[in-house]
Design an enzyme around this catalytic site. Sequence first.
Site, PDB file in Angstrom:
ATOM      1  CG  HIS A  48      -0.572  -4.735   4.795  1.00  0.00           C
ATOM      2  ND1 HIS A  48      -1.018  -3.507   5.207  1.00  0.00           N
ATOM      3  CD2 HIS A  48      -1.669  -5.421   4.390  1.00  0.00           C
ATOM      4  CE1 HIS A  48      -2.335  -3.456   5.078  1.00  0.00           C
ATOM      5  NE2 HIS A  48      -2.754  -4.608   4.582  1.00  0.00           N
TER       6      HIS A  48
ATOM      7  CG  HIS B  28      -0.145   0.002   2.515  1.00  0.00           C
ATOM      8  ND1 HIS B  28       0.365   1.158   3.060  1.00  0.00           N
ATOM      9  CD2 HIS B  28       0.224  -0.999   3.337  1.00  0.00           C
ATOM     10  CE1 HIS B  28       1.003   0.871   4.173  1.00  0.00           C
ATOM     11  NE2 HIS B  28       0.954  -0.432   4.365  1.00  0.00           N
TER      12      HIS B  28
ATOM     13  NE  ARG C 248      -1.463  -0.317   6.648  1.00  0.00           N
ATOM     14  CZ  ARG C 248      -1.932  -0.906   7.750  1.00  0.00           C
ATOM     15  NH1 ARG C 248      -3.146  -0.622   8.197  1.00  0.00           N
ATOM     16  NH2 ARG C 248      -1.190  -1.795   8.400  1.00  0.00           N
TER      17      ARG C 248
ATOM     18  CD  GLU D 298       2.511  -5.197   8.034  1.00  0.00           C
ATOM     19  OE1 GLU D 298       2.743  -6.415   7.831  1.00  0.00           O
ATOM     20  OE2 GLU D 298       3.183  -4.282   7.535  1.00  0.00           O
TER      21      GLU D 298
HETATM   22  O1  2PG Z   1       4.177  -0.543  11.279  1.00  0.00           O
HETATM   23  C1  2PG Z   1       3.946  -1.500  10.542  1.00  0.00           C
HETATM   24  O2  2PG Z   1       2.869  -2.121  10.524  1.00  0.00           O
HETATM   25  C2  2PG Z   1       5.025  -1.972   9.589  1.00  0.00           C
HETATM   26  C3  2PG Z   1       4.788  -1.490   8.190  1.00  0.00           C
HETATM   27  O3  2PG Z   1       4.642  -0.107   8.131  1.00  0.00           O
HETATM   28  O4  2PG Z   1       6.229  -1.480  10.052  1.00  0.00           O
HETATM   29  P1  2PG Z   1       7.639  -2.185   9.879  1.00  0.00           P
HETATM   30  O5  2PG Z   1       8.227  -1.634   8.644  1.00  0.00           O
HETATM   31  O6  2PG Z   1       8.357  -1.772  11.103  1.00  0.00           O
HETATM   32  O7  2PG Z   1       7.434  -3.677   9.824  1.00  0.00           O
END
Ligand code: 2PG
Length: 345
Positions: free
Chosen positions: A273, A100, A149, A203
Amino acid sequence: MAATAFNGSIGALQSRGYVGNSALYQECGNSSLRLTSKGFQFDLGLSGKERHFSRKRGFCLIQASSSQTTVSNQVSTPLNNTKVDSPKKSSEAALILIRHGESLWNEKNLFTGCVDVPLTKKGVEEAVEAGKRISNIPVDMIYTSALIRAQMTAMLAMTQHRRKKVPIVLHNESEQAKSWSRVFSEETERQCIPVVTAWQLNERMYGELQGLNKQETADKYGKEQVHEWRRSYDIPPPNGESLEMCAERAVAYFKQQIEPQLQAGKNVMIAAHGNSLRSIIMYLDKLTSQEVISLELATGIPMLYIVKEEKYIRRGSPAAPSEASVYAYTKNLARYRQKLDEMIH
Ligand SMILES: O=C(O)[C@@H](CO)OP(=O)(O)O
């Protein structure tokens, strides 16, 4: 690199996008010309003007370009001694993955995980830009996570698609939702792209880090600890999912629901994600748990894979909608490009 016979003119190759801005022409024999372009090689039968052209120049390099190509030498030729025009059933398919665009919590540098945060204005623009890059690639089915998102990204990207099919979110959560969203025209259905939303593509759940500032968390727990939580394969953040746990649902969903579509020749786009896509890419590219640590995905950058004989061939990110080389990957893509051009011009 193996050469292939192509039954057509140089112009035909150019109009199908196999020959772009730079190509190496080399005479081989009286009536044939070997052409090397974008990592592909074609032997062309020559007639009249074209033979004259090649004789005159013999060995020549056509105007070089600034456009980058994502073709690698792994694939020798898309044509396989078959005329581009002759339709042939094939189970080759395209798979597009998009993380996203920037979300409001990406912008604030907060751990987001399964919190359902929308895109920023920049994220909206990234999604539109991603859509432009893939606007010429056929899409038969779209999968997104259950989070807004990813859904915004998929929909905004599709506003740019040349084919102008309408993405329609399927509602199969109850019999009523299913029957209330039925379409009663087959023709209208043909002009739609089904959009399947699945929580399994969400995610990774970030546990007690959700909503915390990444920099402040690093200051408190140490950079190394936070890096371990964010990027290691099997260490979960407090009460959250490790990448391994995220893969258990995301990759299982990919194998059960998406892979059969690809095997049936459907072109699929997945909008998801950073971490759910990292786990899927780990599976597609057969990365080890060590290798996946350094895999980072930028927001709003589409990545293309070609699925061929149950193998996933990574093609990188199409640089622009006019990226001709993308269509040299498979016969189906070449035919699609040709049809699209015919429809639009
Ligand atoms: O905050 C989150 O959900 C993820 C993606 O933005 O972060 P990270 O890159 O730290 O895995």
